[in-house]
Design a protein around this motif. Structure first.
Motif, PDB file in Angstrom:
ATOM      1  N   UNK A   1       0.826  -1.202   0.000  1.00  0.00           N
ATOM      2  CA  UNK A   1       0.000   0.000   0.000  1.00  0.00           C
ATOM      3  C   UNK A   1       0.864   1.256   0.000  1.00  0.00           C
ATOM      4  N   UNK A   2       1.935   1.228   0.780  1.00  0.00           N
ATOM      5  CA  UNK A   2       2.837   2.378   0.812  1.00  0.00           C
ATOM      6  C   UNK A   2       3.464   2.620  -0.552  1.00  0.00           C
ATOM      7  N   UNK A   3       3.917   1.552  -1.202  1.00  0.00           N
ATOM      8  CA  UNK A   3       4.546   1.702  -2.513  1.00  0.00           C
ATOM      9  C   UNK A   3       3.560   2.249  -3.544  1.00  0.00           C
ATOM     10  N   UNK A   4       2.343   1.736  -3.529  1.00  0.00           N
ATOM     11  CA  UNK A   4       1.338   2.173  -4.505  1.00  0.00           C
ATOM     12  C   UNK A   4       0.950   3.632  -4.288  1.00  0.00           C
ATOM     13  N   UNK A   5       0.755   4.015  -3.028  1.00  0.00           N
ATOM     14  CA  UNK A   5       0.346   5.393  -2.742  1.00  0.00           C
ATOM     15  C   UNK A   5       1.492   6.368  -2.977  1.00  0.00           C
ATOM     16  N   UNK A   6       2.708   5.965  -2.631  1.00  0.00           N
ATOM     17  CA  UNK A   6       3.865   6.822  -2.865  1.00  0.00           C
ATOM     18  C   UNK A   6       4.007   7.123  -4.349  1.00  0.00           C
ATOM     19  N   UNK A  37       1.876   8.603   2.127  1.00  0.00           N
ATOM     20  CA  UNK A  37       2.618   7.377   2.396  1.00  0.00           C
ATOM     21  C   UNK A  37       1.971   6.621   3.553  1.00  0.00           C
ATOM     22  N   UNK A  38       2.418   5.397   3.739  1.00  0.00           N
ATOM     23  CA  UNK A  38       1.918   4.557   4.826  1.00  0.00           C
ATOM     24  C   UNK A  38       3.105   4.039   5.620  1.00  0.00           C
ATOM     25  N   UNK A  39       3.024   4.128   6.926  1.00  0.00           N
ATOM     26  CA  UNK A  39       4.077   3.602   7.799  1.00  0.00           C
ATOM     27  C   UNK A  39       3.492   2.561   8.729  1.00  0.00           C
ATOM     28  N   UNK A  40       4.110   1.388   8.758  1.00  0.00           N
ATOM     29  CA  UNK A  40       3.661   0.356   9.665  1.00  0.00           C
ATOM     30  C   UNK A  40       4.227   0.534  11.061  1.00  0.00           C
ATOM     31  N   UNK A  41       3.363   0.392  12.045  1.00  0.00           N
ATOM     32  CA  UNK A  41       3.763   0.400  13.458  1.00  0.00           C
ATOM     33  C   UNK A  41       3.589  -1.035  13.953  1.00  0.00           C
ATOM     34  N   UNK A  42       4.698  -1.743  14.121  1.00  0.00           N
ATOM     35  CA  UNK A  42       4.666  -3.190  14.286  1.00  0.00           C
ATOM     36  C   UNK A  42       4.731  -3.617  15.750  1.00  0.00           C
ATOM     37  N   UNK A  43       4.369  -4.882  15.951  1.00  0.00           N
ATOM     38  CA  UNK A  43       4.492  -5.468  17.281  1.00  0.00           C
ATOM     39  C   UNK A  43       3.612  -4.826  18.330  1.00  0.00           C
ATOM     40  N   UNK A  44       2.481  -4.268  17.907  1.00  0.00           N
ATOM     41  CA  UNK A  44       1.569  -3.645  18.868  1.00  0.00           C
ATOM     42  C   UNK A  44       2.039  -2.298  19.373  1.00  0.00           C
ATOM     43  N   UNK A  45       2.843  -1.603  18.577  1.00  0.00           N
ATOM     44  CA  UNK A  45       3.393  -0.315  19.010  1.00  0.00           C
ATOM     45  C   UNK A  45       2.302   0.716  19.288  1.00  0.00           C
ATOM     46  N   UNK A  46       1.185   0.617  18.596  1.00  0.00           N
ATOM     47  CA  UNK A  46       0.084   1.560  18.801  1.00  0.00           C
ATOM     48  C   UNK A  46      -0.986   1.002  19.738  1.00  0.00           C
ATOM     49  N   UNK A  47      -0.650  -0.070  20.411  1.00  0.00           N
ATOM     50  CA  UNK A  47      -1.584  -0.674  21.350  1.00  0.00           C
ATOM     51  C   UNK A  47      -1.500  -2.182  21.305  1.00  0.00           C
ATOM     52  N   UNK A  48      -1.367  -2.798  22.455  1.00  0.00           N
ATOM     53  CA  UNK A  48      -1.221  -4.244  22.514  1.00  0.00           C
ATOM     54  C   UNK A  48      -2.571  -4.929  22.357  1.00  0.00           C
ATOM     55  N   UNK A  49      -2.536  -6.098  21.767  1.00  0.00           N
ATOM     56  CA  UNK A  49      -3.740  -6.906  21.673  1.00  0.00           C
ATOM     57  C   UNK A  49      -4.412  -6.829  20.327  1.00  0.00           C
ATOM     58  N   UNK A  76      -5.983   6.485  -2.943  1.00  0.00           N
ATOM     59  CA  UNK A  76      -6.262   5.384  -2.028  1.00  0.00           C
ATOM     60  C   UNK A  76      -7.353   4.476  -2.580  1.00  0.00           C
ATOM     61  N   UNK A  77      -8.393   5.078  -3.146  1.00  0.00           N
ATOM     62  CA  UNK A  77      -9.479   4.273  -3.707  1.00  0.00           C
ATOM     63  C   UNK A  77      -8.980   3.375  -4.834  1.00  0.00           C
ATOM     64  N   UNK A  78      -7.979   3.839  -5.561  1.00  0.00           N
ATOM     65  CA  UNK A  78      -7.402   3.031  -6.632  1.00  0.00           C
ATOM     66  C   UNK A  78      -6.555   1.896  -6.069  1.00  0.00           C
ATOM     67  N   UNK A  79      -5.897   2.144  -4.937  1.00  0.00           N
ATOM     68  CA  UNK A  79      -4.969   1.162  -4.370  1.00  0.00           C
ATOM     69  C   UNK A  79      -5.669   0.097  -3.525  1.00  0.00           C
ATOM     70  N   UNK A  80      -6.800   0.446  -2.926  1.00  0.00           N
ATOM     71  CA  UNK A  80      -7.471  -0.483  -2.031  1.00  0.00           C
ATOM     72  C   UNK A  80      -8.441  -1.380  -2.809  1.00  0.00           C
ATOM     73  N   UNK A  81      -8.960  -2.387  -2.121  1.00  0.00           N
ATOM     74  CA  UNK A  81      -9.991  -3.207  -2.747  1.00  0.00           C
ATOM     75  C   UNK A  81      -9.548  -4.624  -3.075  1.00  0.00           C
ATOM     76  N   UNK A  82     -10.203  -5.187  -4.086  1.00  0.00           N
ATOM     77  CA  UNK A  82     -10.032  -6.609  -4.409  1.00  0.00           C
ATOM     78  C   UNK A  82      -8.596  -6.949  -4.794  1.00  0.00           C
ATOM     79  N   UNK A  83      -7.939  -6.069  -5.534  1.00  0.00           N
ATOM     80  CA  UNK A  83      -6.569  -6.348  -5.945  1.00  0.00           C
ATOM     81  C   UNK A  83      -5.634  -6.477  -4.762  1.00  0.00           C
TER      82      UNK A  83
END
Length: 324
Positions: free
Chosen positions: A45-50, A58-70, A252-259
């Motif tokens: 998603x980041x590559x497509x939007x960039x 752009x899109x940045x991943x926050x991994x390992x529950x960095x934005x909240x556990x669970x 975003x609408x072009x990047x998201x969805x079934x593909x």
């Protein structure tokens, strides 16, 4: 010409030369960055939007529950704006996604179709189960297998009384039909639960062997039983979506969805294939590949589960759409 006019003119000229500030969307990931979801959804998603926006979105991943556990709370994080985007499993809050989870049942997804396409086909029927968000992608896992510790399963009777972890209500009904005791818990708790004997095994896809290191605690595998699959969602909070510019929304609408959903599902299948190959190469593991006759006993045991579940949630239209 007054000082005010001169100043405003100069300010406007400077503003015209300043590029629009880049906007970075926060994507909450409850798993480590090596998990399949990162490359197949977040980085994709980041590559497509960039590319589509020249780097302004752009899109940045926050991994390992960095934005909240669970992982159970993932959906709420998007609704509340803790993250702009999240991914998760409908099964963790089964009552919210009763019709969406029909796709998890055995035989619902046609052999020549992806689970992502089945879900896309049913969007008119299931969209109401995603309040406060904009769906980014929906997809399913590879078919579920039995991943066990110290238990080789060859018939439904072998499951009698065993504690089997399931992701949600649909898998729970399958486990019950096979005589097992379903134990619902998030996948990131399964490793410890198997290691300590809290559960005897899990019905899930082989991708978890590498994505969640279950290969380290499991040693017996049964393939060929009709256990369905898992469903996944990636959603964006409606507030975050509404705050985007028209150009950003269009990208975003072009990047998201079934593909994007199919991209994720293809990656899940690839991870599963590699993980199974590695598990088979381990001499400490045992594999039961059910014959057609052996599998039939499992088919018979779960034969009423699909119809009963679909009727219980009024999901006839969604079920039909998924099979188009």
């Amino acid at each position: 010409m007054t000082f005010r006019t001169t100043f405003l003119g100069a300010a406007m000229a400077v503003a015209a030369t300043v590029p629009v500030a880049a906007q970075e969307l926060k994507f909450a990931n409850f798993t480590p960055p090596f998990h399949t979801v990162n490359a197949s959804v977040i980085e994709k998603l980041n590559a497509d939007l960039t590319e589509a926006t020249g780097g302004s979105l752009t899109v940045r991943g926050y991994h390992g529950g960095e934005l909240g556990a669970g992982p159970v709370e993932q959906y709420v994080r998007a609704v509340q704006g803790v993250a702009d985007m999240v991914w998760g499993l409908p099964g963790y809050t089964s009552q919210q996604f009763e019709k969406t989870m029909i796709v998890e049942l055995p035989g619902v997804v046609p052999d020549d179709q992806s689970g992502a396409d089945s879900l896309c086909n049913a969007m008119d029927e299931i969209s109401g189960e995603f309040p406060g968000t904009v769906p980014i992608a929906l997809w399913t896992s590879e078919p579920n297998i039995m991943i066990m510790k110290d238990k080789a399963i060859r018939s439904p009777s072998d499951l009698s009384g065993l504690k089997i972890r399931v992701a949600g209500a649909t898998a729970g009904k399958i486990a019950e039909a096979l005589g097992a005791t379903p134990v619902q818990m998030p996948i990131n708790q399964v490793y410890n639960a198997m290691q300590t004997g809290l559960i005897d095994g899990v019905f899930t896809g082989a991708s978890t062997l590498s994505d969640f290191k279950l290969d380290e605690v499991a040693d017996a595998y049964t393939l060929g039983a009709p256990l369905g699959r898992l469903a996944f969602f990636a959603v964006m909070g409606q507030g975050s979506y509404d705050a985007l510019s028209d150009d950003a929304k269009a990208a975003l609408d072009e990047a998201r969805g079934c593909g994007l959903g199919n991209n994720a599902e293809t990656a899940w299948n690839a991870t599963a294939t590699e993980a199974l190959e590695n598990a088979r190469a381990d001499a400490g593991n045992s594999f039961v590949d059910l014959s057609e006759d052996e599998a039939q006993a499992f088919v018979d045991a779960v034969s009423n589960v699909v119809a009963d579940y679909v009727a219980s949630v009024g999901g006839e239209a969604a079920f039909a759409a998924m099979q188009e």
